[in-house]
Design a protein around this motif. Structure first.
Motif, PDB file in Angstrom:
ATOM      1  N   ALA A  40     -85.650 -84.672   6.587  1.00  0.00           N
ATOM      2  CA  ALA A  40     -86.761 -84.181   5.772  1.00  0.00           C
ATOM      3  C   ALA A  40     -88.039 -84.835   6.266  1.00  0.00           C
ATOM      4  CB  ALA A  40     -86.537 -84.491   4.294  1.00  0.00           C
ATOM      5  N   ALA A  41     -89.143 -84.120   6.158  1.00  0.00           N
ATOM      6  CA  ALA A  41     -90.421 -84.639   6.632  1.00  0.00           C
ATOM      7  C   ALA A  41     -91.181 -85.301   5.495  1.00  0.00           C
ATOM      8  CB  ALA A  41     -91.260 -83.516   7.237  1.00  0.00           C
ATOM      9  N   LEU A 285     -94.431 -72.710  20.049  1.00  0.00           N
ATOM     10  CA  LEU A 285     -94.798 -73.814  19.171  1.00  0.00           C
ATOM     11  C   LEU A 285     -93.863 -74.974  19.459  1.00  0.00           C
ATOM     12  CD1 LEU A 285     -95.358 -72.062  15.700  1.00  0.00           C
ATOM     13  CD2 LEU A 285     -97.103 -72.750  17.371  1.00  0.00           C
ATOM     14  N   VAL A 286     -94.437 -76.159  19.643  1.00  0.00           N
ATOM     15  CA  VAL A 286     -93.614 -77.331  19.927  1.00  0.00           C
ATOM     16  C   VAL A 286     -93.732 -78.326  18.764  1.00  0.00           C
ATOM     17  CG1 VAL A 286     -93.817 -77.055  22.412  1.00  0.00           C
ATOM     18  CG2 VAL A 286     -95.470 -78.494  21.208  1.00  0.00           C
ATOM     19  N   PRO A 287     -92.623 -78.949  18.405  1.00  0.00           N
ATOM     20  CA  PRO A 287     -92.673 -79.932  17.320  1.00  0.00           C
ATOM     21  C   PRO A 287     -93.330 -81.223  17.786  1.00  0.00           C
ATOM     22  CG  PRO A 287     -90.492 -79.902  18.288  1.00  0.00           C
ATOM     23  CD  PRO A 287     -91.270 -78.801  18.965  1.00  0.00           C
ATOM     24  N   VAL A 288     -93.922 -81.930  16.858  1.00  0.00           N
ATOM     25  CA  VAL A 288     -94.530 -83.219  17.153  1.00  0.00           C
ATOM     26  C   VAL A 288     -93.983 -84.217  16.136  1.00  0.00           C
ATOM     27  CG1 VAL A 288     -96.636 -84.545  17.434  1.00  0.00           C
ATOM     28  CG2 VAL A 288     -96.621 -82.109  18.028  1.00  0.00           C
ATOM     29  N   VAL A 289     -93.088 -85.076  16.588  1.00  0.00           N
ATOM     30  CA  VAL A 289     -92.494 -86.097  15.736  1.00  0.00           C
ATOM     31  C   VAL A 289     -93.173 -87.422  16.028  1.00  0.00           C
ATOM     32  CG1 VAL A 289     -90.382 -87.314  15.096  1.00  0.00           C
ATOM     33  CG2 VAL A 289     -90.283 -84.895  15.736  1.00  0.00           C
ATOM     34  N   ASP A 290     -93.834 -87.981  15.033  1.00  0.00           N
ATOM     35  CA  ASP A 290     -94.435 -89.303  15.216  1.00  0.00           C
ATOM     36  C   ASP A 290     -93.346 -90.365  15.258  1.00  0.00           C
ATOM     37  OD1 ASP A 290     -95.608 -91.927  14.422  1.00  0.00           O
ATOM     38  OD2 ASP A 290     -97.489 -90.782  14.319  1.00  0.00           O
ATOM     39  N   THR A 291     -92.579 -90.486  14.188  1.00  0.00           N
ATOM     40  CA  THR A 291     -91.522 -91.497  14.094  1.00  0.00           C
ATOM     41  C   THR A 291     -90.402 -90.960  13.212  1.00  0.00           C
ATOM     42  OG1 THR A 291     -93.230 -93.215  14.171  1.00  0.00           O
ATOM     43  CG2 THR A 291     -91.019 -93.918  13.518  1.00  0.00           C
ATOM     44  N   VAL A 298     -87.622 -95.240   3.747  1.00  0.00           N
ATOM     45  CA  VAL A 298     -88.539 -94.168   3.364  1.00  0.00           C
ATOM     46  C   VAL A 298     -89.887 -94.727   2.924  1.00  0.00           C
ATOM     47  CG1 VAL A 298     -87.659 -94.071   0.992  1.00  0.00           C
ATOM     48  CG2 VAL A 298     -88.786 -92.072   1.986  1.00  0.00           C
ATOM     49  N   ALA A 299     -89.903 -95.908   2.326  1.00  0.00           N
ATOM     50  CA  ALA A 299     -91.180 -96.519   1.939  1.00  0.00           C
ATOM     51  C   ALA A 299     -92.034 -96.783   3.165  1.00  0.00           C
ATOM     52  CB  ALA A 299     -90.939 -97.805   1.158  1.00  0.00           C
ATOM     53  N   ASP A 300     -91.417 -97.231   4.260  1.00  0.00           N
ATOM     54  CA  ASP A 300     -92.164 -97.443   5.509  1.00  0.00           C
ATOM     55  C   ASP A 300     -92.745 -96.136   6.018  1.00  0.00           C
ATOM     56  OD1 ASP A 300     -91.519-100.119   5.444  1.00  0.00           O
ATOM     57  OD2 ASP A 300     -89.843 -99.925   6.862  1.00  0.00           O
ATOM     58  N   ALA A 301     -91.984 -95.042   5.887  1.00  0.00           N
ATOM     59  CA  ALA A 301     -92.456 -93.747   6.362  1.00  0.00           C
ATOM     60  C   ALA A 301     -93.692 -93.302   5.589  1.00  0.00           C
ATOM     61  CB  ALA A 301     -91.342 -92.703   6.224  1.00  0.00           C
ATOM     62  N   GLN A 302     -93.668 -93.438   4.259  1.00  0.00           N
ATOM     63  CA  GLN A 302     -94.841 -93.057   3.472  1.00  0.00           C
ATOM     64  C   GLN A 302     -96.004 -94.005   3.726  1.00  0.00           C
ATOM     65  OE1 GLN A 302     -94.608 -91.941  -0.553  1.00  0.00           O
ATOM     66  NE2 GLN A 302     -92.878 -90.562  -0.301  1.00  0.00           N
ATOM     67  N   GLY A 312     -98.527 -85.558  14.334  1.00  0.00           N
ATOM     68  CA  GLY A 312     -97.478 -84.683  13.823  1.00  0.00           C
ATOM     69  C   GLY A 312     -96.922 -85.218  12.524  1.00  0.00           C
ATOM     70  N   LYS A 313     -95.615 -85.447  12.492  1.00  0.00           N
ATOM     71  CA  LYS A 313     -94.947 -85.803  11.248  1.00  0.00           C
ATOM     72  C   LYS A 313     -94.125 -87.087  11.370  1.00  0.00           C
ATOM     73  CE  LYS A 313     -95.615 -82.162   8.447  1.00  0.00           C
ATOM     74  NZ  LYS A 313     -96.040 -82.194   7.046  1.00  0.00           N
ATOM     75  N   HIS A 314     -94.125 -87.843  10.285  1.00  0.00           N
ATOM     76  CA  HIS A 314     -93.091 -88.843  10.084  1.00  0.00           C
ATOM     77  C   HIS A 314     -91.900 -88.135   9.451  1.00  0.00           C
ATOM     78  CE1 HIS A 314     -95.299 -92.517  11.104  1.00  0.00           C
ATOM     79  NE2 HIS A 314     -96.355 -91.902  10.617  1.00  0.00           N
ATOM     80  N   VAL A 315     -90.717 -88.447   9.946  1.00  0.00           N
ATOM     81  CA  VAL A 315     -89.499 -87.764   9.524  1.00  0.00           C
ATOM     82  C   VAL A 315     -88.501 -88.795   9.003  1.00  0.00           C
ATOM     83  CG1 VAL A 315     -87.535 -86.390  10.333  1.00  0.00           C
ATOM     84  CG2 VAL A 315     -89.839 -85.846  11.127  1.00  0.00           C
ATOM     85  N   VAL A 316     -87.771 -88.422   7.958  1.00  0.00           N
ATOM     86  CA  VAL A 316     -86.712 -89.270   7.417  1.00  0.00           C
ATOM     87  C   VAL A 316     -85.368 -88.633   7.750  1.00  0.00           C
ATOM     88  CG1 VAL A 316     -85.664 -90.197   5.328  1.00  0.00           C
ATOM     89  CG2 VAL A 316     -88.160 -90.189   5.572  1.00  0.00           C
ATOM     90  N   ARG A 317     -84.516 -89.405   8.435  1.00  0.00           N
ATOM     91  CA  ARG A 317     -83.173 -88.909   8.766  1.00  0.00           C
ATOM     92  C   ARG A 317     -82.267 -89.204   7.567  1.00  0.00           C
ATOM     93  NH1 ARG A 317     -82.042 -91.538  13.492  1.00  0.00           N
ATOM     94  NH2 ARG A 317     -82.608 -89.750  14.783  1.00  0.00           N
ATOM     95  N   ILE A 318     -81.690 -88.151   7.018  1.00  0.00           N
ATOM     96  CA  ILE A 318     -80.858 -88.304   5.818  1.00  0.00           C
ATOM     97  C   ILE A 318     -79.428 -88.719   6.191  1.00  0.00           C
ATOM     98  CG2 ILE A 318     -80.065 -87.204   3.697  1.00  0.00           C
ATOM     99  CD1 ILE A 318     -83.135 -87.464   3.970  1.00  0.00           C
TER     100      ILE A 318
END
Length: 319
Positions: A40-41, A285-291, A298-302, A312-318
């Motif tokens: 989830a992003a 369209l190409v994805p851009v994943v920051d981290t 998840v707190a670090d991601a926010q 791009g996006k910070h993503v959380v691997r579930i």
């Protein structure tokens, strides 16, 4: 199916209020699909939910979940659903609710579509919300035409980084505002010009634009003055530090003068999700994943998104 892990918070506050708790696996309705979530992003809306800036809409009932979008695979199919099978890779959004940062979500088939076959779940979810928003904003709301001049404010973020690509695909001449360290990155996505938002004033020196896309929410009245005759401005967020003044600017633009601001909050259907998946599979369209962050960080991601300068996006691997 018992319980599942989910990101929750019991009060409004800083990232530290987030924790990984347990909730029952959603009960599947006959017209729903149960999706095993893999990624989830982190979106701006997650920050607003957590801090309470949109509490008038979200209410004060706790615990609350996090996450708007997801990528994973079908775990179970409701008895009334046709055309989907268990194990199929899908992506989607929850619509007007949150909770995708969990091991499972139950969702209408109208909110999901087959995920791009060439992307990992982390890559797919990094593209999803930004791409559907950018396509709706530029093609459908602004009717961007080949050769028109487009300004993307927030050109390196989750929406802006895809909007630059969509603008290029539609044949526009793209100018993007972004942080100084991200200017080459934004040019690489297709911007003809990339300018430092800290040192570039929103003034006539920028020239006139046929379309302005604002992903930041502040100073919308000044942005509107950059429009050429017949120009269109689309805002995908409001200034939540000054929500009433920001809304007044949008509503006032409808009544007074040229350059009406088109504001919308994305809520894509399966047809748009499928269209974006095709664009991704074709390499348009190409994805851009920051981290990519693990679930328990998840707190670090926010916190990283709040710090700014995202690519791009910070993503959380579930899982």
């Amino acid at each position: 199916m018992g319980e599942m892990k989910a990101v929750l918070f019991d009060r409004f506050g800083p990232p530290e209020v987030l924790y990984v708790g347990r909730r029952p696996v959603p009960v599947l309705g006959p017209d729903e699909v149960l999706v095993r979530v893999r990624a989830a992003a982190v979106n701006g809306g997650d920050l607003h939910d957590r801090t309470g800036k949109v509490r008038l809409m979200t209410g004060r009932t706790f615990p609350k979940g996090c996450g708007l979008d997801f990528a994973g695979e079908v775990a179970r199919v409701g008895s009334s659903v046709r055309g989907m099978r268990e194990g199929e890779r899908v992506w989607g959004l929850l619509g007007r609710r949150t909770g995708s940062m969990a091991e499972y979500v139950a969702v209408s088939p109208r909110r999901i579509a087959p995920a791009p076959g060439n992307l990992t779940p982390e890559e797919a979810v990094s593209l999803l919300a930004g791409a559907t928003t950018a396509v709706t904003a530029l093609r459908d709301k602004a009717a961007l035409q080949p050769g028109e001049r487009l300004l993307v404010r927030g050109g390196s973020g989750g929406v802006g980084s895809v909007a630059v690509q969509v603008g290029r695909l539609l044949g526009a001449r793209v100018v993007a505002l972004a942080g100084a360290k991200n200017l080459d990155f934004v040019r690489g996505l297709g911007a003809e010009e990339a300018l430092d938002h800290r040192t570039t004033p929103l003034s006539a020196a920028l020239g006139r634009f046929d379309v302005v896309l604002d992903t930041v929410g502040t100073e919308q009245a000044r942005l509107r003055r950059l429009l050429a005759p017949g120009g269109r401005m689309v805002a995908v967020t409001l200034d939540l530090e000054r929500p009433l003044a920001s809304m007044a600017t949008v509503l006032g633009s409808v009544v007074h003068g040229r350059g009406r601001i088109r504001f919308f909050s994305g809520n894509p259907d399966s047809a748009l999700l499928a269209e974006v998946a095709r664009l991704a599979e074709h390499g348009d369209l190409v994805p851009v994943v920051d981290t990519v962050h693990p679930l328990d960080r998840v707190a670090d991601a926010q916190r990283a998104l709040e710090a700014g300068g995202v690519r791009g996006k910070h993503v959380v691997r579930i899982a």
